[in-house]
Structures are given as structure tokens and as C-alpha cells.
Design a protein around this motif. Structure first.
Motif, PDB file in Angstrom:
ATOM      1  N   GLU A  35      20.632  13.018  73.025  1.00 27.68           N
ATOM      2  CA  GLU A  35      21.993  12.834  73.533  1.00 27.68           C
ATOM      3  C   GLU A  35      22.377  11.357  73.426  1.00 27.68           C
ATOM      4  O   GLU A  35      21.494  10.499  73.314  1.00 27.68           O
ATOM      5  CB  GLU A  35      22.076  13.283  74.994  1.00 27.68           C
ATOM      6  CG  GLU A  35      21.839  14.759  75.206  1.00 27.68           C
ATOM      7  CD  GLU A  35      22.947  15.646  74.655  1.00 27.68           C
ATOM      8  OE1 GLU A  35      24.101  15.166  74.550  1.00 27.68           O
ATOM      9  OE2 GLU A  35      22.656  16.797  74.310  1.00 27.68           O
ATOM     10  N   PRO A  36      23.671  11.031  73.508  1.00 33.89           N
ATOM     11  CA  PRO A  36      24.080   9.619  73.446  1.00 33.89           C
ATOM     12  C   PRO A  36      23.485   8.786  74.587  1.00 33.89           C
ATOM     13  O   PRO A  36      23.190   7.616  74.420  1.00 33.89           O
ATOM     14  CB  PRO A  36      25.594   9.661  73.551  1.00 33.89           C
ATOM     15  CG  PRO A  36      25.988  11.053  73.257  1.00 33.89           C
ATOM     16  CD  PRO A  36      24.811  11.925  73.585  1.00 33.89           C
ATOM     17  N   TYR A  37      23.310   9.425  75.743  1.00 34.64           N
ATOM     18  CA  TYR A  37      22.753   8.748  76.913  1.00 34.64           C
ATOM     19  C   TYR A  37      22.316   9.810  77.913  1.00 34.64           C
ATOM     20  O   TYR A  37      22.754  10.954  77.854  1.00 34.64           O
ATOM     21  CB  TYR A  37      23.779   7.798  77.554  1.00 34.64           C
ATOM     22  CG  TYR A  37      25.170   8.375  77.613  1.00 34.64           C
ATOM     23  CD1 TYR A  37      25.543   9.261  78.616  1.00 34.64           C
ATOM     24  CD2 TYR A  37      26.114   8.054  76.635  1.00 34.64           C
ATOM     25  CE1 TYR A  37      26.812   9.819  78.642  1.00 34.64           C
ATOM     26  CE2 TYR A  37      27.384   8.609  76.663  1.00 34.64           C
ATOM     27  CZ  TYR A  37      27.723   9.493  77.671  1.00 34.64           C
ATOM     28  OH  TYR A  37      28.980  10.057  77.691  1.00 34.64           O
ATOM     29  N   PRO A  40      23.068  12.860  84.824  1.00 36.33           N
ATOM     30  CA  PRO A  40      22.379  13.615  85.879  1.00 36.33           C
ATOM     31  C   PRO A  40      21.998  15.031  85.434  1.00 36.33           C
ATOM     32  O   PRO A  40      21.010  15.584  85.901  1.00 36.33           O
ATOM     33  CB  PRO A  40      23.414  13.656  87.006  1.00 36.33           C
ATOM     34  CG  PRO A  40      24.258  12.439  86.789  1.00 36.33           C
ATOM     35  CD  PRO A  40      24.331  12.280  85.296  1.00 36.33           C
ATOM     36  N   ALA A  41      22.749  15.590  84.492  1.00 39.82           N
ATOM     37  CA  ALA A  41      22.481  16.957  84.041  1.00 39.82           C
ATOM     38  C   ALA A  41      21.443  17.028  82.920  1.00 39.82           C
ATOM     39  O   ALA A  41      20.726  18.021  82.803  1.00 39.82           O
ATOM     40  CB  ALA A  41      23.775  17.616  83.576  1.00 39.82           C
ATOM     41  N   PHE A  42      21.393  15.985  82.059  1.00 38.66           N
ATOM     42  CA  PHE A  42      20.545  16.046  80.868  1.00 38.66           C
ATOM     43  C   PHE A  42      19.807  14.742  80.628  1.00 38.66           C
ATOM     44  O   PHE A  42      20.375  13.664  80.769  1.00 38.66           O
ATOM     45  CB  PHE A  42      21.383  16.349  79.617  1.00 38.66           C
ATOM     46  CG  PHE A  42      22.131  17.649  79.696  1.00 38.66           C
ATOM     47  CD1 PHE A  42      21.468  18.859  79.584  1.00 38.66           C
ATOM     48  CD2 PHE A  42      23.498  17.655  79.877  1.00 38.66           C
ATOM     49  CE1 PHE A  42      22.153  20.054  79.664  1.00 38.66           C
ATOM     50  CE2 PHE A  42      24.196  18.847  79.952  1.00 38.66           C
ATOM     51  CZ  PHE A  42      23.523  20.054  79.846  1.00 38.66           C
ATOM     52  N   SER A  43      18.559  14.871  80.195  1.00 40.43           N
ATOM     53  CA  SER A  43      17.795  13.703  79.745  1.00 40.43           C
ATOM     54  C   SER A  43      18.361  13.241  78.412  1.00 40.43           C
ATOM     55  O   SER A  43      19.010  14.009  77.705  1.00 40.43           O
ATOM     56  CB  SER A  43      16.326  14.081  79.546  1.00 40.43           C
ATOM     57  OG  SER A  43      15.755  14.504  80.744  1.00 40.43           O
ATOM     58  N   PHE A  59      23.925  23.938  79.816  1.00 40.05           N
ATOM     59  CA  PHE A  59      25.271  23.509  79.439  1.00 40.05           C
ATOM     60  C   PHE A  59      26.255  24.670  79.593  1.00 40.05           C
ATOM     61  O   PHE A  59      27.320  24.508  80.194  1.00 40.05           O
ATOM     62  CB  PHE A  59      25.295  22.976  77.998  1.00 40.05           C
ATOM     63  CG  PHE A  59      26.687  22.651  77.535  1.00 40.05           C
ATOM     64  CD1 PHE A  59      27.294  21.467  77.901  1.00 40.05           C
ATOM     65  CD2 PHE A  59      27.402  23.551  76.748  1.00 40.05           C
ATOM     66  CE1 PHE A  59      28.589  21.172  77.488  1.00 40.05           C
ATOM     67  CE2 PHE A  59      28.691  23.268  76.329  1.00 40.05           C
ATOM     68  CZ  PHE A  59      29.287  22.077  76.703  1.00 40.05           C
ATOM     69  N   ASP A  60      25.904  25.832  79.051  1.00 42.64           N
ATOM     70  CA  ASP A  60      26.796  27.000  79.144  1.00 42.64           C
ATOM     71  C   ASP A  60      27.126  27.341  80.594  1.00 42.64           C
ATOM     72  O   ASP A  60      28.256  27.732  80.906  1.00 42.64           O
ATOM     73  CB  ASP A  60      26.171  28.212  78.455  1.00 42.64           C
ATOM     74  CG  ASP A  60      26.207  28.111  76.938  1.00 42.64           C
ATOM     75  OD1 ASP A  60      26.974  27.276  76.398  1.00 42.64           O
ATOM     76  OD2 ASP A  60      25.463  28.868  76.283  1.00 42.64           O
TER      77      ASP A  60
END
Length: 119
Positions: A35-37, A40-43, A59-60
Motif C-alpha cells: 500500500e502507499p502507506y 489503522p485498517a491496513f499494514s 476492505f469489502d
């Protein structure tokens, strides 16, 4: 499968928002997602197909309504694929927004081994 065929199939899956289908058919078991950065939801980085599939499900579950998805025609250079993807989406408890990004993929032995997103 050749990289050009993977690129076409991947873009078609993305146009339908079928991340799970794309991942299960086209991704290697040891694929990496960047991911770009971190949020809180995703590493920032997710490693392994099972973890990437779970990230997609997460995500869904955060989406209230998907209004539309636009995916450019893919560009292929050697074993690399790139296209733009813009989602018109309302996330739960958030205002409607458009999220444009550049998606870049690496293919090895007929499978996607990495995906990276740039905003």
C-alpha cells in the motif's frame, strides 16, 4: 499464462470489483501487496495470498456502497503490468469519495508475485 493475458484478465476482474476472483486465479501463493502507506485498517505490506485475500475481504466489509470503478487499459512491459484504477465509493461512516491510484504488478512464472499501489 503470458503477462499480456494476465493483464487483460486482471483489468477485467478489477472493473467488476472482483478482487477475490483475481487473487485466487492470478496470484502466486507467496505474492506481496504494498500500500502507499500504513493505515489503522491496513499494514503497508501484506505477504502471502491468504493474507491478501483476507485484506480484500476486510476492505469489502468497510464499503457501504460502490458507485463505480474505472480501470484504464493495462500497459505491459516485460513482466510488469500497470493501470490506473479509480473507485467512486462510499465507505462506512464516511462521505462519498473517488480514490484514484496507479496499480503496478510484477509477474513471475505465470502468476502475479507483487502488487503496489501509488496515490
Amino acid at each position: 499464462m503470458e503477462t499480456k493475458e494476465i493483464a487483460k484478465r486482471l483489468a477485467d476482474y478489477c472493473r467488476k470489483g472482483d478482487w477475490d476472483g483475481a487473487q485466487k486465479e492470478l496470484y502466486a501463493d507467496n505474492a506481496k501487496s504494498i500500500e502507499p502507506y500504513a493505515t489503522p485498517a491496513f499494514s503497508k505490506e501484506t505477504i502471502g495470498l491468504n493474507a491478501i485475500v483476507e485484506k480484500g475481504k476486510k476492505f469489502d466489509n468497510m464499503v457501504e456502497q460502490m458507485h463505480g470503478i474505472e480501470v484504464s487499459d493495462p500497459l505491459v512491459a516485460g513482466n510488469s503490468i500497470a493501470f490506473t484504477l479509480a473507485m467512486d465509493v462510499t465507505m462506512k461512516n464516511q462521505p462519498r469519495m473517488t480514490t484514484p491510484e496507479l496499480c503496478v504488478y510484477q509477474v513471475k512464472d505465470g502468476k502475479i508475485v507483487s502488487e503496489e499501489f501509488f496515490v
